[in-house]
Design a protein around this motif. Sequence first.
Motif, mmCIF file in Angstrom:
data_model
loop_
_atom_site.group_PDB
_atom_site.id
_atom_site.type_symbol
_atom_site.label_atom_id
_atom_site.label_comp_id
_atom_site.label_asym_id
_atom_site.label_seq_id
_atom_site.Cartn_x
_atom_site.Cartn_y
_atom_site.Cartn_z
ATOM 1 N N ARG A 1 0.869 -0.983 0.216
ATOM 2 C CA ARG A 1 0.122 -0.054 0.100
ATOM 3 C C ARG A 1 0.856 1.397 0.080
ATOM 4 N N ALA B 1 1.774 2.091 -3.309
ATOM 5 C CA ALA B 1 0.719 1.812 -4.451
ATOM 6 C C ALA B 1 0.555 3.437 -5.069
ATOM 7 N N HIS B 2 0.569 4.400 -4.611
ATOM 8 C CA HIS B 2 0.276 5.730 -5.123
ATOM 9 C C HIS B 2 1.442 5.784 -6.368
ATOM 10 N N ASP B 3 2.724 5.490 -5.845
ATOM 11 C CA ASP B 3 3.698 5.783 -6.837
ATOM 12 C C ASP B 3 3.585 4.539 -8.148
ATOM 13 N N LEU C 1 0.661 3.518 -9.309
ATOM 14 C CA LEU C 1 -0.662 4.165 -9.959
ATOM 15 C C LEU C 1 -0.287 5.360 -10.913
ATOM 16 N N LEU D 1 -3.924 0.794 -17.405
ATOM 17 C CA LEU D 1 -4.617 0.455 -16.200
ATOM 18 C C LEU D 1 -5.895 -0.125 -16.382
ATOM 19 N N VAL E 1 -7.755 -2.010 -10.302
ATOM 20 C CA VAL E 1 -7.032 -2.013 -8.947
ATOM 21 C C VAL E 1 -7.830 -2.440 -8.156
ATOM 22 N N GLU F 1 -8.472 -3.543 -3.884
ATOM 23 C CA GLU F 1 -8.460 -2.988 -2.481
ATOM 24 C C GLU F 1 -6.806 -3.637 -1.858
ATOM 25 N N LEU G 1 -3.149 9.580 1.651
ATOM 26 C CA LEU G 1 -4.431 9.295 0.673
ATOM 27 C C LEU G 1 -4.164 9.489 -0.740
ATOM 28 N N ALA G 2 -2.853 9.607 -1.008
ATOM 29 C CA ALA G 2 -2.921 9.893 -2.530
ATOM 30 C C ALA G 2 -3.108 8.730 -3.372
ATOM 31 N N HIS G 3 -2.866 7.568 -3.157
ATOM 32 C CA HIS G 3 -3.204 6.399 -3.676
ATOM 33 C C HIS G 3 -4.806 6.526 -4.093
ATOM 34 N N ASP G 4 -5.490 6.619 -2.863
ATOM 35 C CA ASP G 4 -7.040 6.585 -2.924
ATOM 36 C C ASP G 4 -7.535 7.900 -3.812
ATOM 37 N N LEU H 1 -5.782 9.166 -6.317
ATOM 38 C CA LEU H 1 -5.483 8.782 -7.735
ATOM 39 C C LEU H 1 -6.559 7.803 -8.363
ATOM 40 N N LEU H 2 -6.754 6.947 -7.543
ATOM 41 C CA LEU H 2 -7.753 5.761 -8.062
ATOM 42 C C LEU H 2 -8.795 6.416 -8.383
ATOM 43 N N GLY I 1 -11.324 3.956 -1.796
ATOM 44 C CA GLY I 1 -10.713 3.948 -0.234
ATOM 45 C C GLY I 1 -12.048 4.680 0.392
#
Lengths: 260, 260
Positions: A41, A44-46, A48, A60, A63, A65, B43-46, B48-49, B152
Amino acid sequence: MDPVADLTPAQARERFRAGERVPTAGWCAGWAQANLIAVPRELAHDLLLFAHRNAQACPLLDVGEPGAVSTRLFPGDLRTDLPGYRIYRDGRPVADADEVVQEWRPDLVPFLLGCSFTFERALLAAGVPVRHLELGLNVPMYRTDVPCVPAGPLSGPLVVSMRPIPEELVATAIEVSGRYPRVHGAPVHAGDPAGLGIRDLGAPDFGDPVEVRPGEVPVFWACGVTPQVAVMAGGVEFAIGHLPGHMAIIDARDDDYRET
Amino acid sequence: MDPVADLTPAQARERFRAGERVPTAGWCAGWAQANLIAVPRELAHDLLLFAHRNAQACPLLDVGEPGAVSTRLFPGDLRTDLPGYRIYRDGRPVADADEVVQEWRPDLVPFLLGCSFTFERALLAAGVPVRHLELGLNVPMYRTDVPCVPAGPLSGPLVVSMRPIPEELVATAIEVSGRYPRVHGAPVHAGDPAGLGIRDLGAPDFGDPVEVRPGEVPVFWACGVTPQVAVMAGGVEFAIGHLPGHMAIIDARDDDYRET
């Protein structure tokens, strides 16, 4: 005729769950295939962002959870229902495996990315031969000297798959695959492998070599193994990918990714 | 004639840095504008998603590094060079501000999302009037009853902007804006506001009301305030957005987002 082409994704996943390790090119005609990359997790931002910035290599599709073992497009079990996995620790591949039940962590975020196997049926339908299908081999894949746009610790070269195409059919192959932008779309290069920094077509970095015959042109498509190479370059603490060529077969039709 | 249309993005950012708080519709003709939402790295991944899953409302133009105060498309200072900001704590807007130098945290990841102001010059060029430009007002924006796809903790309704369009020009407005998919593209709805669950066009949730005259149709476009509403719905610990209608003017041409 190979009956694996007639399987449904659920039937194929059942065979892989039972332990069959085989490249998936030609399996489940009419269904789409996907690359898997699962990272903690924290990363995950990087990942994405890397996918967004390198969208042709990393289109993509889905994705999950954190900790999920299935996703919308993959209702099977991501830990067992691919025919092969590659496990990375600290940026190094440490094992290939038939399943990763023990290794799957509750913080792993699974990503499914488009795969060019998805448009091979359309190539065949347009009269474009696909050598690795004819030979029952894995597609050859190569690291290039084309750098990806980095994201956080993730960086590295574009990885490509290669199909030898008769000269007179190269335009057709470009046109047909170009209709499928979410599964890598049109080729990134056709012709001299040196144009991508590839020295020896006979020694792919992943998959099997296939012969390029007189009158044929090597044609290169962006490949969803790219993020696995970025995971290595970034020294990522832990990641799980599919074994190159051993894809996730998903509950989506190849035509779902065809644009008109 | 309003000279703000003739400013470059750098000149506009300098005026905003000096403290001018004004909606940016009509500013810097020929240049693109963007929504800002900055959230903690966690929170950045959420986010971006969320942007990926709700791409028409949240078309991703640029993402900065954690703590960055500028990005590739925004070489100014993100903390000072927008004309207005809205600060959120625990999902609630706690302050509007001219600058957020003190509030900007080293873990904040800034996202720039496309804005429909970007295609207003093209609407005008096609003979489609833009009421809020004529009146020197902010565009009216509304929460709808259309749910976004969650990611998220982020969820909530689609937010839309509204422009009243003469009936005979609705098709033109759809066609022209449809050429700009990365800045919201074609409308999501035209006609009865009840179709989006909007009760009173005279009471927008953000921006200024504008009159819909006889012979005009209210036309609704997805709006980049959507993630700010999702930040509220998700009770997000901390976030900074632009003040609705008070956009980031970026170093990209509106034509950069025009598809042919």
